[in-house]
Scaffold this active site. Structure first.
Site, PDB file in Angstrom:
ATOM      1  CB  VAL A  84      -0.920   0.024   1.240  1.00  0.00           C
ATOM      2  CG1 VAL A  84      -1.852   1.234   1.185  1.00  0.00           C
ATOM      3  CG2 VAL A  84      -1.719  -1.269   1.346  1.00  0.00           C
ATOM      4  CB  CYS A  85       0.969   4.270   0.250  1.00  0.00           C
ATOM      5  SG  CYS A  85       1.380   6.020   0.101  1.00  0.00           S
ATOM      6  CB  THR A  86       5.789   4.791   0.580  1.00  0.00           C
ATOM      7  OG1 THR A  86       5.299   4.791   1.927  1.00  0.00           O
ATOM      8  CG2 THR A  86       5.509   6.130  -0.059  1.00  0.00           C
ATOM      9  N   GLY A  87       4.736   1.395   0.627  1.00  0.00           N
ATOM     10  CA  GLY A  87       5.184   0.031   0.895  1.00  0.00           C
ATOM     11  C   GLY A  87       5.886  -0.563  -0.308  1.00  0.00           C
ATOM     12  CB  THR A 108       4.287   4.019  -5.010  1.00  0.00           C
ATOM     13  OG1 THR A 108       4.245   4.376  -3.615  1.00  0.00           O
ATOM     14  CG2 THR A 108       5.079   5.072  -5.757  1.00  0.00           C
TER      15      THR A 108
END
Length: 322
Positions: free
Chosen positions: A107-110, A127
């Site tokens: 999720v996102c910057t994961g 991202t």
């Protein structure tokens, strides 16, 4: 009976809390009434089993340490400020253990954590839109796609910022348990039915730069307010008081895309909003958004979103309360 799937959500210092709780609530709610038991067993883990503090200051206590967790069916890697200088132990754990999961989700910057572990090499990924360029520059082996809200490549799925993790989790629930369970999860969370993964992350105006010169800024606003007008380069150039060639060059330079591309995005966004928010027929929407014919609008939707207007409406209109 539907087999129970283990979902493991990784926690770390300065994780973004909504990146954790969004998917967690979807998986918990999405499988709460399947058969005689919950369809998902959701657990959280940190490197050492100790509590961590999120980027907003919330203290999260994990269920266990990563090395104590069972091999998950679905591994969820959230984002947050803690991905900027990740714990090397976490990256090492991901490198060694993520390939054992049936599917891996960020999720996102994961996505930066997955890339740091080498898990995205040669794969398509996304991202948060503001960090796509940084992901591509830092990890050139990753094929970064800045537009979609989520991207699936093999058994690895990456999503855009924050709420896109909910969209992706809903898509996975639908894949596992069927559309009815995904609808139930969305209804319980009072969110829209999941957006298609290739829906763009941001609006036409956010995607484009704002022109420096007032005449070009005025043209940008006028296009948004009049998608059904003649929006050819010649017509827009005349409105701006420039020659067509000079207008096209100046628009491209200051807005970051051609006039035609900007018009396409504005019309698509206008049509999407009407499909989501009204019951107007496709013929009317095609007309007021400048497409002229339903077939022209259908081709634009399939090309940009991979779905017809009718399919888009079915997937994205708000749910009718039960």
């Amino acid at each position: 009976m539907t087999p129970r799937r283990n979902v493991l959500i990784v926690l770390f210092e300065e994780v973004l809390s909504l990146d954790v709780t969004g998917p967690l609530e979807v998986f918990t709610g999405g499988g709460s009434s399947v058969g005689d038991t919950k369809a998902y067993r959701v657990r959280t883990a940190t490197v050492d089993g100790r509590p961590v503090r999120t980027s907003s200051g919330l203290l999260l206590t994990p269920d266990c340490a990563l090395d104590e967790a069972d091999v998950p069916h679905t591994l969820v890697v959230p984002g947050g400020d803690g991905t900027r200088a990740p714990d090397p132990r976490l990256v090492d754990w991901l490198r060694g253990n993520a390939p054992r999961a049936e599917r891996v989700v960020s999720v996102c910057t994961g996505a930066f954590l997955l890339a740091e572990a080498g898990l995205l090499d040669g794969r398509r990924a996304t991202t948060h839109w503001a960090l796509c360029a940084a992901l591509a520059q830092r990890f050139p082996a990753v094929r970064v796609e800045p537009d979609p809200i989520y991207v699936r490549d093999g058994n690895i799925a990456t999503s855009a910022g924050v709420t896109a993790g909910i969209d992706l989790a809903l898509a996975l629930v639908e894949e596992d348990l069927g559309r009815d369970q995904a609808l139930a999860a969305a209804r319980n969370l009072v969110v829209f039915l999941r957006r298609p993964g290739n829906q763009t992350q941001f609006s036409a105006q956010l995607a484009a730069q704002t022109a420096r010169r007032a005449p070009l800024r005025d043209i940008q606003h006028w296009v948004v307010e009049n998608p059904d007008a003649d929006l050819s380069v010649d017509a827009l150039a005349a409105r701006s008081g420039m020659s067509p060639r000079h207008f096209a060059r100046a628009f491209q330079s200051e807005v970051g895309m051609t006039p035609g591309r900007y018009v396409d995005r504005v019309r698509l966004e206008a049509a999407r909003r009407l499909l989501e928010d009204t019951d107007d027929c496709v013929n009317k929407i095609a007309r007021v958004c400048g497409y002229g014919t339903p077939e022209t609008m259908r081709r634009a939707f399939v090309r940009s979103l991979g779905a017809s207007p009718a399919e888009y409406r079915r997937r994205f209109q708000p749910l009718t309360p039960a």
